[in-house]
Design a protein around this motif. Structure first.
Motif, short mmCIF file in Angstrom:
data_model
loop_
_atom_site.label_atom_id
_atom_site.label_comp_id
_atom_site.label_asym_id
_atom_site.label_seq_id
_atom_site.Cartn_x
_atom_site.Cartn_y
_atom_site.Cartn_z
N LEU A 14 0.83 -1.20 0.00
CA LEU A 14 0.00 0.00 0.00
C LEU A 14 0.86 1.24 0.00
N LYS A 15 0.60 2.15 -0.92
CA LYS A 15 1.37 3.39 -0.99
C LYS A 15 1.13 4.26 0.24
N SER A 16 2.17 4.96 0.67
CA SER A 16 2.05 5.96 1.71
C SER A 16 2.31 7.33 1.10
N ALA A 17 2.22 8.36 1.93
CA ALA A 17 2.44 9.72 1.44
C ALA A 17 3.85 9.92 0.91
N HIS A 18 4.78 9.05 1.30
CA HIS A 18 6.18 9.19 0.87
C HIS A 18 6.45 8.50 -0.46
N ASP A 19 5.46 7.79 -0.99
CA ASP A 19 5.67 7.01 -2.20
C ASP A 19 5.25 7.72 -3.48
N TRP A 20 4.81 8.98 -3.37
CA TRP A 20 4.43 9.71 -4.56
C TRP A 20 4.56 11.20 -4.29
N GLU A 21 4.65 11.96 -5.38
CA GLU A 21 4.84 13.41 -5.28
C GLU A 21 3.59 14.12 -5.78
N PRO A 22 2.85 14.78 -4.88
CA PRO A 22 1.64 15.49 -5.33
C PRO A 22 1.98 16.62 -6.30
N VAL A 23 1.14 16.78 -7.31
CA VAL A 23 1.25 17.89 -8.25
C VAL A 23 -0.10 18.58 -8.29
N GLY A 24 -0.09 19.89 -8.52
CA GLY A 24 -1.33 20.64 -8.34
C GLY A 24 -1.87 21.30 -9.58
N VAL A 25 -3.10 21.78 -9.44
CA VAL A 25 -3.77 22.59 -10.45
C VAL A 25 -3.67 24.05 -10.01
N VAL A 26 -3.28 24.92 -10.93
CA VAL A 26 -3.19 26.35 -10.65
C VAL A 26 -4.25 27.05 -11.49
N ILE A 27 -5.07 27.87 -10.84
CA ILE A 27 -6.17 28.55 -11.53
C ILE A 27 -6.02 30.06 -11.36
N GLY A 28 -6.02 30.77 -12.46
CA GLY A 28 -5.83 32.22 -12.43
C GLY A 28 -7.06 32.97 -11.97
#
Length: 212
Positions: free
Chosen positions: A112-126
Motif C-alpha cells: 500500500l502506498k504511503s504519502a512518501h511514495d508519490w509526489e503530489p502535483v497541483g492545479v493552478v487557476i488564475g
C-alpha cells in the motif's frame, strides 16, 4: 440565545467568518474574514482561504491549498492539494482538481502506498476563472485568468487566459471576457464582449484586454 448554526467557536477564525457546526475545519487552517463554510465541508490543515470565500456543502479543501479572496467552491467539489486558486475563482458542483498524474493504490511490489511514495502535483487557476459542474482538471495544469472550463470537460493541458474550453479532452472553442460571456469577433483579431462592450485583442493565439 441560540448560537448560529454557522458559527463554530472551536475553530479560530477572522471576524465575520461563518462555519457550520457539521463542517470539519482544521484549527491549523487560515480562514479569511467574511468567509462561509457550509455543512459537511472539510478544510484541511494549513489551507489558506482569502476573504469572503464560500465553501459549499460537502466540499473538500486539501492540506495546504491556497485560495484568493472572493472564491466560490460549490457543493461536493474536491480541491486536492497543492492546488492554488487566484482571486474570484468559481469551482462548480462536483468539480475535481486532481493531484496525482499516475495514480496507484500500491507500489510495484504490491505494498500500500504511503504519502512518501508519490509526489503530489497541483492545479493552478488564475484570477476570475470558472470551472463548470463535474469538470475534472488533471494535474499538473494551469487554467488561465478569466478562462471558462465547460461543465463535464476534462482538462489535461494548460488553458490560456480568457479561453473557453469544452469536451474530453478539453479543447478551445472560443474566447470569453471578464463577464463570462462568449466574445464576438468583429474584425480579424478583435473580439468584443456583447455584455460590457469591452474589446479584446488576439495575437498569435493569445488574447488580452485592450488597453484604454
Amino acid at each position: 440565545m441560540t448560537p448560529s448554526p454557522l458559527v463554530d467557536p472551536a475553530v479560530p477564525a477572522a471576524a465575520g467568518t461563518r462555519i457550520a457546526d457539521s463542517a470539519d475545519v482544521s484549527s491549523d487552517a487560515n480562514i479569511g474574514s467574511g468567509s462561509s463554510i457550509w455543512h459537511l465541508a472539510q478544510v484541511r490543515e494549513s489551507a489558506v482561504l482569502g476573504e469572503n470565500c464560500i465553501i459549499g456543502r460537502g466540499a473538500y479543501i486539501g492540506t495546504g491549498v491556497r485560495m484568493g479572496d472572493n472564491c466560490k467552491v460549490q457543493n461536493y467539489a474536491l480541491v486536492y492539494e497543492p492546488a492554488v486558486l487566484g482571486a474570484g475563482v468559481f469551482i462548480g458542483p462536483a468539480v475535481v482538481l486532481t493531484n496525482d498524474t499516475y495514480p496507484r493504490a500500491v507500489t510495484p511490489d504490491g505494498q500500500l502506498k504511503s504519502a512518501h511514495d508519490w509526489e503530489p502535483v497541483g492545479v493552478v487557476i488564475g484570477d476570475g476563472a470558472s470551472i463548470g459542474a463535474r469538470a475534472t482538471c488533471v494535474a499538473p495544469v494551469i487554467i488561465g485568468a478569466w478562462a471558462t472550463v465547460a461543465a463535464g470537460a476534462v482538462v489535461v493541458k494548460d488553458v490560456p487566459d480568457f479561453a473557453l474550453v469544452v469536451g474530453v479532452p478539453a479543447r478551445r472553442v472560443g474566447w470569453v471576457g471578464k463577464a463570462g460571456v462568449p466574445l464576438t469577433e468583429t474584425e480579424p483579431g478583435v473580439w468584443v464582449c456583447p455584455t460590457t462592450g469591452s474589446r479584446y485583442l488576439e495575437t498569435e493565439g493569445v488574447l488580452a484586454l485592450e488597453e484604454q
